[in-house]
Design a protein around this motif. Structure first.
Motif, PDB file in Angstrom:
ATOM      1  N   ALA A   1       0.825  -1.206   0.000  1.00 36.52           N
ATOM      2  CA  ALA A   1       0.000   0.000   0.000  1.00 36.52           C
ATOM      3  C   ALA A   1       0.859   1.256   0.000  1.00 36.52           C
ATOM      4  O   ALA A   1       0.546   2.247  -0.686  1.00 36.52           O
ATOM      5  N   LEU A   2       1.951   1.242   0.753  1.00 33.88           N
ATOM      6  CA  LEU A   2       2.858   2.388   0.776  1.00 33.88           C
ATOM      7  C   LEU A   2       3.507   2.585  -0.591  1.00 33.88           C
ATOM      8  O   LEU A   2       3.663   3.720  -1.062  1.00 33.88           O
ATOM      9  N   SER A   3       3.895   1.489  -1.223  1.00 31.58           N
ATOM     10  CA  SER A   3       4.478   1.577  -2.561  1.00 31.58           C
ATOM     11  C   SER A   3       3.489   2.199  -3.531  1.00 31.58           C
ATOM     12  O   SER A   3       3.860   3.038  -4.371  1.00 31.58           O
ATOM     13  N   ALA A   4       2.223   1.775  -3.424  1.00 32.69           N
ATOM     14  CA  ALA A   4       1.194   2.344  -4.300  1.00 32.69           C
ATOM     15  C   ALA A   4       1.063   3.852  -4.080  1.00 32.69           C
ATOM     16  O   ALA A   4       0.908   4.621  -5.036  1.00 32.69           O
ATOM     17  N   LEU A   5       1.147   4.290  -2.826  1.00 31.52           N
ATOM     18  CA  LEU A   5       1.072   5.723  -2.530  1.00 31.52           C
ATOM     19  C   LEU A   5       2.226   6.481  -3.179  1.00 31.52           C
ATOM     20  O   LEU A   5       2.021   7.522  -3.828  1.00 31.52           O
ATOM     21  N   VAL A   6       3.448   5.980  -3.015  1.00 29.39           N
ATOM     22  CA  VAL A   6       4.620   6.656  -3.585  1.00 29.39           C
ATOM     23  C   VAL A   6       4.513   6.716  -5.099  1.00 29.39           C
ATOM     24  O   VAL A   6       4.728   7.774  -5.722  1.00 29.39           O
ATOM     25  N   LEU A   7       4.155   5.601  -5.712  1.00 30.38           N
ATOM     26  CA  LEU A   7       4.063   5.557  -7.182  1.00 30.38           C
ATOM     27  C   LEU A   7       2.923   6.432  -7.685  1.00 30.38           C
ATOM     28  O   LEU A   7       3.049   7.089  -8.733  1.00 30.38           O
ATOM     29  N   GLN A   8       1.826   6.469  -6.948  1.00 32.88           N
ATOM     30  CA  GLN A   8       0.700   7.331  -7.348  1.00 32.88           C
ATOM     31  C   GLN A   8       1.123   8.797  -7.379  1.00 32.88           C
ATOM     32  O   GLN A   8       0.828   9.524  -8.341  1.00 32.88           O
ATOM     33  N   ARG A   9       1.832   9.228  -6.345  1.00 35.38           N
ATOM     34  CA  ARG A   9       2.266  10.631  -6.307  1.00 35.38           C
ATOM     35  C   ARG A   9       3.270  10.933  -7.419  1.00 35.38           C
ATOM     36  O   ARG A   9       3.242  12.010  -8.018  1.00 35.38           O
ATOM     37  N   LEU A  10       4.151   9.982  -7.709  1.00 33.78           N
ATOM     38  CA  LEU A  10       5.114  10.203  -8.788  1.00 33.78           C
ATOM     39  C   LEU A  10       4.421  10.235 -10.151  1.00 33.78           C
ATOM     40  O   LEU A  10       4.822  11.006 -11.036  1.00 33.78           O
ATOM     41  N   LEU A  11       3.392   9.430 -10.286  1.00 37.23           N
ATOM     42  CA  LEU A  11       2.658   9.404 -11.557  1.00 37.23           C
ATOM     43  C   LEU A  11       1.804  10.662 -11.753  1.00 37.23           C
ATOM     44  O   LEU A  11       1.412  10.977 -12.881  1.00 37.23           O
ATOM     45  N   GLN A  12       1.501  11.365 -10.668  1.00 35.65           N
ATOM     46  CA  GLN A  12       0.716  12.598 -10.772  1.00 35.65           C
ATOM     47  C   GLN A  12       1.558  13.792 -11.200  1.00 35.65           C
ATOM     48  O   GLN A  12       1.016  14.869 -11.470  1.00 35.65           O
ATOM     49  N   LEU A  13       2.872  13.600 -11.264  1.00 34.37           N
ATOM     50  CA  LEU A  13       3.737  14.701 -11.672  1.00 34.37           C
ATOM     51  C   LEU A  13       3.473  15.065 -13.127  1.00 34.37           C
ATOM     52  O   LEU A  13       3.134  14.198 -13.951  1.00 34.37           O
ATOM     53  N   PRO A  14       3.636  16.324 -13.493  1.00 33.51           N
ATOM     54  CA  PRO A  14       3.524  16.690 -14.918  1.00 33.51           C
ATOM     55  C   PRO A  14       4.565  15.939 -15.736  1.00 33.51           C
ATOM     56  O   PRO A  14       5.661  15.634 -15.235  1.00 33.51           O
TER      57      PRO A  14
END
Length: 1003
Positions: free
Chosen positions: A712-725
């Motif tokens: 779940a933590l990995s998903a959070l980190v990757l989600q935030r990185l994927l939200q970058l422009p």
């Protein structure tokens, strides 16, 4: 100082003595003929001219003060010939009528000496200061080849030395036989017959000689410098327990004699297995005896000629020292020594383990024997993390071949608790010099309720320590906590003696503050004297503001007096580790011991003053490893609820907020290798939800690529990185996004967010398709994205769309098989997984024949991959899918062959890693049994299903409705078969009883 490139003076002197012990004088009646030397206890070599022409039966040899008749077995050449000297090789093999005692013969080299080598010659002559024939020695240098002989120079070879052994002082082996002097009246040297001529003269003699000199024999170990290599790799041979040990050290350092246990024989057998079973994991709760058992294994292997010991964490932590250590290990292997390397706390040593395996894989000599034993508290996620490390170095096919795991029972089967604790009480009383104390009657009863060997020994030691003080011993639920109290008492007494009574550590408050200092060297390991002294000062000033300063150098001296490390002025951590965890919890639960807990932990986690980045990273990870164990992140023997946990959580949460760049990545690293990372996730997730992007980028490479408590933590980190422009439209940026999307979808699926996982996988397919249009280098990413999406859609019941995606993925993998040789094994396994999914989808779509073809190809692709690199989960799935497909198309016998193959492979895996595969066996047996029923082979079906029911009965069925349903079905079939067939009727009652128990669980 010993070296690996030559012999030290002591070893060379011992080899000279050994050579002299194997030298024989050869006589014909009363006439001295020359010298010879033993190559086996009953066979000697000499020069042909020494024994040629002697009357049969008249030749004798003096061996160890005895005169023994000898028989000439071979002469080469048989006659002298026309020249002035015997021709090449001038060798004779003679047989003793009685074998020599207590000697094995010299160790012959495999080749003659090199030019300029220094040689030592041991024989007999009449040219000493004493009358008659006496032992004599020469020292010469090899000048070079002289025809087929070798020329020697710089010493005077006199009559009587002919036939003497020539010891090469560089290799420590006999490199030839001295033939004769070049000129007896000058320093002209002589000639030697090189050892390679021995095989020509006496076929098989070299092989017999070499077979007698193996690791563990005196000559081999001296010549190959086993003692020096052992010390360089693992330090000096450990001695027994030292007098004056603290209570903790008495438990940790084997104060009790080792109690034999069957696991020792199993580990020894593993070491001697002829196959390349390099890795074994030995796991058990803390205090079960893993370290002690491994130390005993090392000791016994060293007695058998192995080089064995524990890999030093400090030594391997330094890049320069690590390379030197690894080169020393491969040199030892190259010298013919079997080696065992033990890694304690293996979950924290993944980098060291993979570095060792990669180095040996790259530089290993042929025919080596290497075993690597890993010690840990749990099996997973260690194996997954290790596999990921090996895959990064492309060594998994070799390093994991035959890798196995073994769970160590927490108690001894060979000795009941009462007997063990009685012996321990007597031994501790003897060591503590209080033999008159009487063991309390209730001690044996209390020991039987302990969950580990360590707990039993702690109960006995606590009783002795308490009675020695004249106090009444009372039963304790946790004897380790009592030992911790004894340890603290000893620590405070030493401080009082050193600092004086009164002052800053006086009274109850002072005692508790002193207690708070005790865990510091354990939480901040391997600090030198100056660093630890500064840290003690910092802890005192920051955690106890307003209190008078403590004499930190004196406190450090007290630490050194109780817990000296082997190197310089460092302090050893408190052991056993369970005791250290108890101490940490105790200190944090008591405000007067830890003071300001945030400041306390902040001080021990402050590594800014350490010299380099690697050292700082290692120090933080070591501290967090201790804190994670104290917090209950282990699987077995974990403390799930303790007053210290809330204090620890609050303090660490603040420390993480204060220093996120250092601590958050370290927490992720530790969390990826512990079974229960939930407490650590709760600490760092709030930070990762709002932190700057650069911290996310530091964390991303440390996220595990396998299912874990960090999904779940990995998903959070990757989600935030994927939200970058979007950083750009170039291929590299888009490829980074693609890889993040794929990992994001996997972690979402593991966290139970399947719909979000499908959306991420959909985007990954679109992005990878676009990349492939630009460049064929992205085909493997496209294939992986297609397979991932097809699998997710299949799990969502979207068979039609999943089928099309799966067909495309398999087609791409076929194109990729030959494109990248270094990735071939992984491509084959990815393709096999895709084929297995495709076969299941075709079955769901009634494409039975196509499904059978895909499953058969999946099995074939798996079998093209070496065992270490093969994913056995995929292989088993392919076999079981193939069996089902063949049943569907009426190929019953072929189906049974496939399902039996799955059973056999699973049984092989159970032998290697029972903890991982035991739960899968009942279902595989069940499928095979139902297939046998389809074939009308009821007797075999009954045997398979009865085993499936028995194996499943020991699993925790209550937690799995699916397992209960499967067990109910199998029991129903067994009851029916036992009703219908007389041969099974006698077992019906056991199935009825098992079903009754199952029904009771279900209700």
């Amino acid at each position: 100082m010993t070296t690996h490139h030559g012999l030290d003076g002591e070893a060379l002197e011992r080899l000279r003595i050994l050579t002299e012990q194997n030298v024989v004088g050869i006589w014909a009646g009363e006439a001295f003929c020359g010298t010879g030397f033993l190559v086996t206890p009953d066979t000697a070599l000499t020069c042909a001219h020494v024994v040629a022409g002697r009357e049969e039966g008249s030749v004798t040899a003096t061996v160890g003060g005895r005169t023994v008749a000898i028989e000439v077995m071979r002469l080469m050449p048989e006659a002298k010939g026309a020249g002035s000297t015997y021709g090449f090789p001038d060798l004779a093999e003679v047989r003793l009528s009685e074998p020599a005692h207590d000697v094995q013969g010299v160790w012959l080299g495999s080749a003659g000496p090199t030019q300029a080598a220094s040689v030592s010659i041991h024989g007999f002559s009449g040219h000493t200061l004493e009358p008659g024939v006496q032992p004599d020695t020469l020292h010469l240098t090899v000048a070079g080849r002289s025809g087929r002989f070798v020329r020697l120079q710089w010493d005077q070879v006199v009559q009587g030395f002919s036939g003497s052994p020539v010891l090469d002082t560089t290799t420590g082996r006999v490199c030839g036989v001295l033939k004769a002097s070049r000129h007896e009246k000058g320093m002209s040297g002589g000639w030697l017959i090189p050892v390679d001529a021995v095989e020509e003269c006496s076929p098989g003699l070299l092989e017999r000689n070499h077979a007698a000199h193996r690791p563990g024999t005196v000559w081999f170990d001296l010549a190959r410098n086993r003692r020096g290599r052992q010390a360089d790799l693992f330090g000096p041979e450990p001695g027994g327990p030292s007098p004056g040990n603290t209570p903790a050290q008495m438990l940790a350092r084997g104060a009790m004699p080792f109690v034999d246990r069957p696991e020792l024989s199993e580990l020894r057998n593993w070491c001697y297995e002829p196959d390349d079973q390099l890795l074994r994991l030995l796991y058990a709760p803390g205090g079960s005896g893993k370290t002690r058992l491994s130390a005993e294994l090392c000791r016994r292997l060293r007695q058998m000629g192995w080089i064995a010991g524990f890999a030093d964490r400090e030594l391997l932590g330094d890049p320069v020292c690590r390379l030197r250590w690894l080169e020393g290990l491969t040199a030892a292997l190259g010298a013919g020594f079997p080696c065992l390397v033990v890694f304690d706390y293996a979950q924290a040593r993944l980098g060291d383990i993979s570095a060792l395996m990669a180095h040996v894989r790259r530089h290993r000599p042929d025919g080596i024997t290497l075993r690597v034993l890993l010690l840990a508290r749990s099996e997973e996620p260690l194996w997954r993390a290790l596999k990921e490390e090996f895959e990064a170095r492309y060594i998994e096919d070799w390093a994991l071949r035959g890798a196995s795991s073994q769970r160590l029972p927490s108690t001894l089967s060979a000795k009941d608790p009462g007997t063990l604790v009685t012996e321990a009480f007597g031994e501790f009383a003897r060591q503590l010099e209080c033999p008159r104390v009487v063991m309390p009657p209730s001690l044996a009863r209390r020991a039987s309720r302990q969950d580990s060997i360590l707990g039993m020994l702690a109960a006995a030691l606590d009783a002795v320590l308490t009675l020695r003080q004249g106090e009444e011993w009372k039963e304790s639920d946790d004897p380790l906590a009592r030992i911790c109290q004894h340890e603290i008492t000893g620590w405070y007494t030493l401080l009082e003696n050193s600092l004086g009574k009164g002052g800053v550590l006086a009274g109850r408050t002072g005692r508790l503050m002193a207690e708070g200092l005790l865990p510091v060297p354990t939480l901040a390991q391997r600090r030198d004297g100056g660093e630890l002294t500064a840290l003690l000062t910092s802890v005192r000033e920051t955690a106890f503001p307003g209190q008078p300063p403590v004499n930190a150098p004196a406190v450090h001296s007290c630490f050194r007096a109780l817990y000296p490390a082997t190197e310089d002025d460092r302090v050893a951590p408190l052991e056993p580790d369970r005791l250290a965890e108890i101490l940490v919890r105790r200190v944090l639960a008591e405000p007067e011991s830890s003071g300001d807990a945030v400041a306390y932990l902040g001080a021990v986690l402050d590594v800014s003053k350490l010299q380099n980045e690697e050292e700082r990273t290692r120090a933080v990870l070591e501290t967090l490893d201790v804190l994670a164990r104290a917090r209950g992140c282990t699987t077995v023997g974990r403390v799930t609820d303790h007053p210290a946990h809330a204090v620890l959580d609050r303090a660490l949460a603040q420390v993480v907020r204060d220093n996120p760049r250092v601590l958050v990545p370290a927490f992720v690293t530790v969390g990826a290798r512990v079974p229960h990372a939930e407490p650590l996730v709760d600490l760092i997730q709030p930070v990762l939800e709002t932190c700057e992007i650069d911290l996310l980028c530091l964390v991303e490479p440390r996220l595990p690529g396998y299912p874990s408590g960090l999904s779940a933590l990995s998903a959070l980190v990757l989600q935030r990185l994927l939200q970058l422009p979007d950083a750009g439209s170039d291929g590299l940026s888009r490829h980074v996004r693609l890889r993040r999307l794929r990992r994001y979808s996997l972690r979402l699926e593991e966290s139970g967010h399947r719909e979000d996982a499908v959306r991420a996988a959909d985007e990954a397919v679109l992005l990878s398709r676009d990349l492939v249009r630009r460049s064929a280098q992205y085909r493997s990413d496209y294939a992986a994205a297609l397979h991932n999406l097809s699998l997710l859609r299949h799990r969502c019941g979207e068979t039609e769309s999943a089928l099309g995606l799966s067909v495309e993925a398999v087609s791409l993998y076929r194109q990729l098989i030959g494109s990248s040789p270094e990735m071939r094994h992984r491509t084959l396994m990815d393709m096999a997984g895709a084929l297995s999914t495709l076969a299941l989808l075709r079955l769901a779509d009634a494409q039975v024949n196509g499904a059978a073809r895909d499953a058969a190809e999946g099995v074939m692709r798996c079998e093209q991959v070496p065992e270490g690199a093969r994913d056995d989960e995929v292989y088993l799935a392919c076999l079981e899918t193939l069996a089902e497909c063949r049943h569907r198309i009426g190929k019953t016998e072929e189906a049974l062959t496939s399902s039996m193959q799955a059973v056999e492979r699973l049984e092989e895996l159970l032998r290697l890693r029972p903890g991982r595969y035991l739960a899968r066996l009942p279902e595989t047996l069940q499928r095979h049994g139902f297939g046998l029923i389809r074939a009308g082979r009821f007797s075999e079906a009954y045997q398979a299903l009865s085993r499936a029911a028995t194996e499943r009965a020991v699993l925790p069925l209550r937690t799995s409705p699916r397992l209960r349903e499967q067990q109910a079905l199998v029991l129903q079939v067994l009851l029916q078969l036992s009703d219908e067939f007389d041969e099974f009727r006698h077992e019906r009652s056991s199935w009825v009883q098992m079903k009754t128990v199952l029904d009771g669980r279900t209700s």
